[in-house]
Motif scaffolding. Structure first.
Motif, PDB file in Angstrom:
ATOM      1  N   PRO A 127      28.101 -44.406  70.927  1.00  9.00           N
ATOM      2  CA  PRO A 127      26.867 -43.701  71.300  1.00  9.00           C
ATOM      3  C   PRO A 127      27.066 -42.187  71.306  1.00  9.00           C
ATOM      4  CG  PRO A 127      27.184 -45.609  72.719  1.00  9.00           C
ATOM      5  CD  PRO A 127      28.438 -45.479  71.892  1.00  9.00           C
ATOM      6  N   GLY A 128      26.325 -41.512  70.459  1.00  9.44           N
ATOM      7  CA  GLY A 128      26.391 -40.059  70.400  1.00  9.44           C
ATOM      8  C   GLY A 128      27.569 -39.495  69.639  1.00  9.44           C
ATOM      9  N   GLY A 129      28.285 -40.329  68.874  1.00  8.58           N
ATOM     10  CA  GLY A 129      29.447 -39.775  68.182  1.00  8.58           C
ATOM     11  C   GLY A 129      30.036 -40.711  67.157  1.00  8.58           C
ATOM     12  N   ASN A 130      31.050 -40.197  66.464  1.00  5.61           N
ATOM     13  CA  ASN A 130      31.755 -40.951  65.437  1.00  5.61           C
ATOM     14  C   ASN A 130      33.248 -40.695  65.583  1.00  5.61           C
ATOM     15  OD1 ASN A 130      32.976 -40.502  62.366  1.00  5.61           O
ATOM     16  ND2 ASN A 130      31.798 -42.389  62.607  1.00  5.61           N
ATOM     17  N   ILE A 131      34.028 -41.778  65.622  1.00  8.23           N
ATOM     18  CA  ILE A 131      35.484 -41.689  65.705  1.00  8.23           C
ATOM     19  C   ILE A 131      36.059 -42.055  64.345  1.00  8.23           C
ATOM     20  CG2 ILE A 131      37.567 -42.623  66.795  1.00  8.23           C
ATOM     21  CD1 ILE A 131      35.862 -43.137  69.292  1.00  8.23           C
ATOM     22  N   GLN A 132      36.946 -41.215  63.841  1.00  9.82           N
ATOM     23  CA  GLN A 132      37.561 -41.468  62.544  1.00  9.82           C
ATOM     24  C   GLN A 132      39.072 -41.562  62.702  1.00  9.82           C
ATOM     25  OE1 GLN A 132      36.175 -39.179  59.161  1.00  9.82           O
ATOM     26  NE2 GLN A 132      34.268 -38.650  60.219  1.00  9.82           N
ATOM     27  N   LYS A 133      39.614 -42.691  62.260  1.00  9.56           N
ATOM     28  CA  LYS A 133      41.061 -42.872  62.261  1.00  9.56           C
ATOM     29  C   LYS A 133      41.633 -42.163  61.028  1.00  9.56           C
ATOM     30  CE  LYS A 133      44.884 -44.934  63.776  1.00  9.56           C
ATOM     31  NZ  LYS A 133      44.955 -46.412  63.777  1.00  9.56           N
ATOM     32  N   VAL A 134      42.594 -41.281  61.274  1.00  6.82           N
ATOM     33  CA  VAL A 134      43.201 -40.515  60.187  1.00  6.82           C
ATOM     34  C   VAL A 134      44.712 -40.698  60.223  1.00  6.82           C
ATOM     35  CG1 VAL A 134      41.355 -38.793  60.078  1.00  6.82           C
ATOM     36  CG2 VAL A 134      43.289 -38.447  61.631  1.00  6.82           C
ATOM     37  N   ALA A 135      45.358 -40.250  59.166  1.00  4.59           N
ATOM     38  CA  ALA A 135      46.816 -40.332  59.072  1.00  4.59           C
ATOM     39  C   ALA A 135      47.394 -38.922  58.944  1.00  4.59           C
ATOM     40  CB  ALA A 135      47.226 -41.172  57.865  1.00  4.59           C
ATOM     41  N   VAL A 136      48.551 -38.732  59.575  1.00  8.34           N
ATOM     42  CA  VAL A 136      49.285 -37.467  59.448  1.00  8.34           C
ATOM     43  C   VAL A 136      50.397 -37.675  58.427  1.00  8.34           C
ATOM     44  CG1 VAL A 136      50.635 -35.709  60.635  1.00  8.34           C
ATOM     45  CG2 VAL A 136      48.767 -36.875  61.845  1.00  8.34           C
ATOM     46  N   ARG A 137      50.309 -36.935  57.318  1.00 10.14           N
ATOM     47  CA  ARG A 137      51.312 -37.060  56.260  1.00 10.14           C
ATOM     48  C   ARG A 137      51.897 -35.678  55.973  1.00 10.14           C
ATOM     49  NH1 ARG A 137      47.117 -40.579  54.349  1.00 10.14           N
ATOM     50  NH2 ARG A 137      47.820 -42.759  54.331  1.00 10.14           N
ATOM     51  N   ASP A 138      53.202 -35.552  56.189  1.00 12.27           N
ATOM     52  CA  ASP A 138      53.889 -34.279  55.967  1.00 12.27           C
ATOM     53  C   ASP A 138      53.206 -33.143  56.719  1.00 12.27           C
ATOM     54  OD1 ASP A 138      55.744 -35.498  54.257  1.00 12.27           O
ATOM     55  OD2 ASP A 138      54.394 -35.262  52.542  1.00 12.27           O
ATOM     56  N   HIS A 139      52.803 -33.464  57.951  1.00 11.28           N
ATOM     57  CA  HIS A 139      52.184 -32.486  58.861  1.00 11.28           C
ATOM     58  C   HIS A 139      50.811 -32.014  58.385  1.00 11.28           C
ATOM     59  CE1 HIS A 139      56.110 -32.420  60.714  1.00 11.28           C
ATOM     60  NE2 HIS A 139      56.658 -31.994  59.591  1.00 11.28           N
ATOM     61  N   VAL A 140      50.172 -32.801  57.533  1.00 16.33           N
ATOM     62  CA  VAL A 140      48.833 -32.469  57.048  1.00 16.33           C
ATOM     63  C   VAL A 140      47.899 -33.645  57.333  1.00 16.33           C
ATOM     64  CG1 VAL A 140      47.426 -31.834  55.043  1.00 16.33           C
ATOM     65  CG2 VAL A 140      49.780 -31.003  55.241  1.00 16.33           C
ATOM     66  N   VAL A 141      46.686 -33.329  57.783  1.00 12.99           N
ATOM     67  CA  VAL A 141      45.670 -34.348  58.051  1.00 12.99           C
ATOM     68  C   VAL A 141      44.461 -34.044  57.175  1.00 12.99           C
ATOM     69  CG1 VAL A 141      44.310 -35.529  59.798  1.00 12.99           C
ATOM     70  CG2 VAL A 141      46.453 -34.401  60.447  1.00 12.99           C
ATOM     71  N   GLU A 142      44.060 -35.030  56.375  1.00 11.02           N
ATOM     72  CA  GLU A 142      42.863 -34.903  55.546  1.00 11.02           C
ATOM     73  C   GLU A 142      41.678 -35.490  56.313  1.00 11.02           C
ATOM     74  OE1 GLU A 142      42.495 -33.424  52.687  1.00 11.02           O
ATOM     75  OE2 GLU A 142      44.615 -33.021  52.199  1.00 11.02           O
ATOM     76  N   CYS A 143      40.626 -34.684  56.497  1.00 11.68           N
ATOM     77  CA  CYS A 143      39.463 -35.112  57.269  1.00 11.68           C
ATOM     78  C   CYS A 143      38.191 -34.868  56.454  1.00 11.68           C
ATOM     79  CB  CYS A 143      39.365 -34.335  58.585  1.00 11.68           C
ATOM     80  SG  CYS A 143      40.818 -34.436  59.653  1.00 11.68           S
ATOM     81  N   SER A 144      37.100 -35.462  56.919  1.00 12.12           N
ATOM     82  CA  SER A 144      35.810 -35.254  56.281  1.00 12.12           C
ATOM     83  C   SER A 144      34.736 -35.233  57.361  1.00 12.12           C
ATOM     84  CB  SER A 144      35.524 -36.361  55.265  1.00 12.12           C
ATOM     85  OG  SER A 144      34.315 -36.106  54.584  1.00 12.12           O
ATOM     86  N   LEU A 145      33.943 -34.168  57.371  1.00  7.25           N
ATOM     87  CA  LEU A 145      32.912 -33.979  58.389  1.00  7.25           C
ATOM     88  C   LEU A 145      31.559 -34.388  57.830  1.00  7.25           C
ATOM     89  CD1 LEU A 145      32.234 -32.895  61.231  1.00  7.25           C
ATOM     90  CD2 LEU A 145      31.869 -30.654  60.175  1.00  7.25           C
ATOM     91  N   LYS A 146      30.887 -35.300  58.539  1.00  6.20           N
ATOM     92  CA  LYS A 146      29.579 -35.765  58.091  1.00  6.20           C
ATOM     93  C   LYS A 146      28.500 -34.750  58.423  1.00  6.20           C
ATOM     94  CE  LYS A 146      30.342 -40.763  58.285  1.00  6.20           C
ATOM     95  NZ  LYS A 146      29.868 -42.042  58.856  1.00  6.20           N
ATOM     96  N   GLY A 147      27.534 -34.653  57.503  1.00 10.12           N
ATOM     97  CA  GLY A 147      26.404 -33.764  57.687  1.00 10.12           C
ATOM     98  C   GLY A 147      25.094 -34.516  57.563  1.00 10.12           C
ATOM     99  N   PRO A 148      24.040 -33.843  57.125  1.00  5.17           N
ATOM    100  CA  PRO A 148      22.738 -34.495  57.010  1.00  5.17           C
ATOM    101  C   PRO A 148      22.707 -35.540  55.908  1.00  5.17           C
ATOM    102  CG  PRO A 148      22.672 -32.300  56.063  1.00  5.17           C
ATOM    103  CD  PRO A 148      24.004 -32.430  56.741  1.00  5.17           C
ATOM    104  N   VAL A 149      21.790 -36.472  56.022  1.00 12.33           N
ATOM    105  CA  VAL A 149      21.573 -37.450  54.960  1.00 12.33           C
ATOM    106  C   VAL A 149      21.115 -36.705  53.710  1.00 12.33           C
ATOM    107  CG1 VAL A 149      20.124 -39.373  54.196  1.00 12.33           C
ATOM    108  CG2 VAL A 149      21.064 -39.351  56.516  1.00 12.33           C
ATOM    109  N   ASN A 150      21.710 -37.035  52.586  1.00 13.30           N
ATOM    110  CA  ASN A 150      21.372 -36.383  51.326  1.00 13.30           C
ATOM    111  C   ASN A 150      20.245 -37.145  50.645  1.00 13.30           C
ATOM    112  OD1 ASN A 150      21.220 -35.034  48.909  1.00 13.30           O
ATOM    113  ND2 ASN A 150      23.432 -34.982  48.568  1.00 13.30           N
ATOM    114  N   SER A 151      19.031 -36.640  50.819  1.00 17.28           N
ATOM    115  CA  SER A 151      17.859 -37.327  50.261  1.00 17.28           C
ATOM    116  C   SER A 151      17.725 -37.109  48.756  1.00 17.28           C
ATOM    117  CB  SER A 151      16.588 -36.842  50.962  1.00 17.28           C
ATOM    118  OG  SER A 151      16.460 -35.444  50.841  1.00 17.28           O
TER     119      SER A 151
END
Length: 672
Positions: A225-249
């Protein structure tokens, strides 16, 4: 062509002419209102005022105010009480913020403005939507491969109906600044200077959706409720993430737009560099960023939507955790109408820097989800009050003439989540939390007192000053599953009774075998033939008999834990509302007893098995009960003549103070 200064001078001259004319009419005996208690002559028998300041303090409670004044925490409020007047301000049924503030804006009840709850529904589709604003999609799509291009633009409609009191003021030459009044998104077309408040969505279209990125073994990617949890991996001290935005109509299969970003962790120290496409920030563990601008591509090389967010590096060593605030509409490059004139928000950014545009700012959802600790939430909430105070000082300094409304949100949302520090009987009370954060609500009242003192310094003998709140507060100890009670008492049919569905938004309802259903916090609807798409209850005597039956039975509900009455009253809409939008109201309005409220499952139209249960959520205080339990506050530097002032009285009072005629649609009275 006139210059801005010439236009301002003309507006002032016009207003003074109208005020003089109104005063002359009163002297001649021609200005008397035909409605009891109304006057076009301002404060009592005084001439129309030159300036007026109204501070809207959401959730200020009269009992707490009196307590803190007695304790010496609020000396400015004490001075205002002694020099002017103080009393309870009667709120509405239900005492929900969008309903209450719409009453304030329109000077009438929900039947006159059409806002009855946080959530409304379309009876033809049974789909719920936010009550104050509704998108109208673009039409005439031109398909190009996997893309679609609209031939006409979409828009967002402000569902609050009727005129606003500031438009009446502006029409009479009174310049107005309306800063973040709730239920004003999109910002109503106006010559006034306005910035939208509660009801303004984040870029994902909701009240606020946070993101949390973590490599914790017990977490998984999911929505909460009110949020999104994303499981990510740490590889060689780097984390690749993706931030959600508006629906692309623009996509044939509409999905959320996304912006990738990277987090580079320092292998030796608790530091991280967060790199977005157009910005990067270096943070220590436990440190918040300033605003970060993020641009979401919608149509490649053609259309992008700009947002702003703040991030908190929760963990950088021995695990990773990064909180990203809801992505706010970028006020410097707004994709939605959040201000009038449209460049007002941009001017504020130039003068003051980036700021929260989301309507409900404090991230109570992240606190309830356990993503933000109480300490971290308090930090974020402190950012909010500090920002609001800076903007208040800015607006107050430039205010010279006319009308200024300024809104403060902090008491409301922080009372919601920290009330448990004050109520030892609350299921979520803990002595440890009370010791750590029991001072926060009093601290916020003290900060608001300082703002009130600044307004008092600005107010001279020709300035009318009011401080008001839309409602007070009480403890929310127990929650009632209204829909579950309706199902178990034969009013709602289930598609699969053995499974007992708990899907949200009434998805498991067997409509041909349903007579009534709950949606929103206080709304109860009949499944009415000719209105609902699969209505079963005949209009007329059958519907009236069902209403009477539901009222009687609901008022008999008792809490098995203590024998207390759960529901204080149930109102027929036509008993408490009037006006052109009465037909859109819930058929019945459920007014809960003190310490009780509709469950979150009721709000979302779900059907758990248990009827009553403890509220163990951080959201521990509330006001969506019988309105007599949670009146608001009214302070004024003039004598209040009406013994029981109501929210609907304030718009007529404001108009009358400036000598502006009160429209017949307004049901309130001039309290001065």
């Amino acid at each position: 062509m006139t210059t801005p200064s010439e236009q301002t001078a003309a507006a002032v001259s016009r207003r003074r002419f109208l005020q003089a004319a109104a005063s002359a009419a009163l002297v001649a005996g021609c200005g008397k209102s035909t409605r009891p208690g109304d006057s076009t002559g301002g404060a009592g028998t005084d001439a129309p005022v030159e300036r007026m300041i109204v501070l809207g303090v959401d959730g200020m409670d009269p009992k707490l105010l009196e307590q803190f004044v007695a304790e010496g925490r609020m000396p400015n409020c004490q001075r205002l009480m002694e020099a002017g007047s103080f009393g309870n301000l009667q709120t509405c049924d239900p005492p929900q913020s969008p309903v209450a503030w719409s009453n304030f804006i329109s000077g009438t009840n929900p039947g006159g403005h059409g806002i009855f709850d946080f959530i409304a529904r379309d009876p033809k589709t049974m789909q719920p939507f936010h009550s104050t604003a509704q998108p109208e999609p673009a039409s005439g799509m031109l398909s190009l491969g996997g893309w679609q291009v609209p031939l006409s633009p979409g828009r967002i409609e402000n569902r609050r109906q009727g005129k606003t009191f500031w438009n009446d003021l502006q029409d009479s030459g009174v310049p107005c600044t309306i800063f973040r009044v709730p239920a004003n998104f999109p910002a109503t077309d106006s010559d006034a200077t306005t910035l939208s408040g509660m009801g303004t969505p984040d870029l994902q279209g909701g009240y606020g959706t946070f993101s949390y990125f973590t490599d914790h073994s017990r977490q998984r990617t999911r929505d909460v409720p009110g949020g999104n949890i994303q499981k990510v991996a740490v590889r060689d001290h780097v984390v690749e993430c993706s931030l959600k935005g508006p629906v692309n109509s623009f996509l044939a299969e509409e999905t959320s737009s996304e912006v990738p970003f990277q987090v580079y962790l320092d292998p030796q120290r608790p530091l991280a560099k967060i790199v977005f496409p157009d910005a990067e920030v270096l943070l220590r563990e436990g440190e918040w960023s300033d605003w970060i601008v993020v641009k979401f591509p919608m149509l490649p090389h053609v259309v992008e939507v700009s947002g702003i967010c703040r991030v908190l590096l929760k963990k950088a060593q021995d695990g990773f955790g990064l909180y990203v605030s809801p992505v706010n509409i970028d006020p410097s490059d707004s994709s939605m109408p959040i201000s009038t004139p449209p460049d007002y928000a941009q001017r504020l950014v130039r003068e003051m820097g980036y700021f929260y545009t989301q309507g409900m700012i404090e991230d109570t959802s992240a606190l309830s989800a356990g993503i933000l600790t109480p300490d971290e939430y308090r930090q974020q909430s402190t950012f909010v009050i500090e920002e609001r105070m800076r903007f208040f000082e800015h607006e107050l300094e430039r205010f010279e003439d006319g009308f200024l409304f300024f809104y403060f949100s902090s008491l409301d949302l922080n009372s919601h989540v920290f009330w448990r520090t004050r109520d030892r009987e609350h299921p979520a009370y803990s002595q440890e939390l009370a010791d750590q954060h029991g001072d926060f609500i009093p601290e916020l009242y003290g900060k608001l007192d300082r703002a009130i003192g600044q307004a008092m310094e600005k107010a001279d003998e020709n300035t009318l000053l009011m401080v008001m709140s839309d409602h007070g507060f009480t403890s929310f100890r127990r929650q009632f599953n209204l829909n579950s009670w309706l199902m178990d008492n034969g009013y709602v049919g289930a598609k699969n009774p053995a499974k007992r569905g708990v899907d949200s938004y009434l998805k498991d309802v067997d409509w041909p075998n349903t007579r009534a259903y709950g949606l929103g916090i206080n709304g109860l609807y009949l499944n009415l033939a000719g209105r609902e798409t699969q209505g079963t209850v005949a209009q007329g005597s059958e519907a009236e008999e069902l209403k009477s039956e539901l009222i009687a039975r609901l008022k008999e509900v008792r809490d098995p834990e203590n024998g207390e009455q759960v529901i204080a009253n149930v109102f027929r809409a036509e008993e408490i509302y009037s006006g052109p939008y009465l037909q859109d109201a819930p058929d019945l309005i459920v007014a809960y007893s003190n310490y009780y409220r509709a469950s979150w499952d009721t709000v979302l139209g779900a059907f758990p098995r248990q009827h009553l249960l403890d509220n163990t959520d951080a959201w521990s205080g509330d006001h969506c009960v019988n309105s007599q339990i949670v009146p608001g506050v009214l302070l004024c530097n003039r004598a209040i003549q009406k013994t029981d002032p109501n929210l609907t009285d304030l718009a007529p009072t404001i108009l009358s103070a400036f000598g502006v005629p009160v429209p017949e649609e307004m049901s309130g009275q001039n309290i001065l």
